[in-house]
Design an enzyme around this catalytic site. Structure first.
Site, short mmCIF file in Angstrom:
data_model
loop_
_atom_site.label_atom_id
_atom_site.label_comp_id
_atom_site.label_asym_id
_atom_site.label_seq_id
_atom_site.Cartn_x
_atom_site.Cartn_y
_atom_site.Cartn_z
N CYS A 75 -1.92 5.46 -4.70
CA CYS A 75 -2.86 4.41 -4.85
C CYS A 75 -3.71 4.47 -6.02
CB CYS A 75 -3.45 3.87 -3.45
SG CYS A 75 -4.33 2.66 -3.58
N HIS A 129 0.92 -1.09 -0.01
CA HIS A 129 0.03 -0.07 0.03
C HIS A 129 0.94 1.03 -0.02
CE1 HIS A 129 -3.78 -2.02 0.66
NE2 HIS A 129 -3.06 -2.87 1.64
#
Length: 109
Positions: A33, A21
């Site tokens: 992201c 992430h």
């Protein structure tokens, strides 16, 4: 951090894997992201739709993982076109890496 691993054989992309992430912002506001997801999923969808082919796709249940493999059985003309799209994806991801290197790293294998 998002790690992008690009697997190649004979200078052709055979698969790629995204893991991790970015954590560059709060949930729902993470621009890195969002950018990585848009570029990678958009490319996968384009290859599948334009060439009417299935890719081998493995995803994590809660995000943070995507592995996409091109089938070995693609006709050479389709493989060449798919390569172009995937190389374009890598260039787009490299642009994100250039600006946000603390949140994304690209590795070629």
């Amino acid at each position: 951090m998002i790690q992008v691993t690009v697997f190649r054989t004979d200078n052709q992309i055979t698969s790629f894997k995204l893991s991790g992430h970015a954590d560059s912002g709060p949930y729902g506001y993470d621009l890195v992201c969002a950018g990585v997801s848009a570029v990678s999923i958009g490319t996968v969808n384009a290859v599948m739709e334009l060439f009417k082919t299935d890719l081998e796709i493995e995803q994590g249940a809660e995000g943070g993982y995507l592995h996409v493999k091109l089938p070995d059985t693609l006709e050479p003309e389709i493989m060449e076109k798919a390569q172009l799209l995937f190389e374009g994806m890598i260039i787009s991801l490299q642009s994100i890496e250039l600006e946000y290197s603390e949140f994304i790293k690209i590795v070629n294998k």
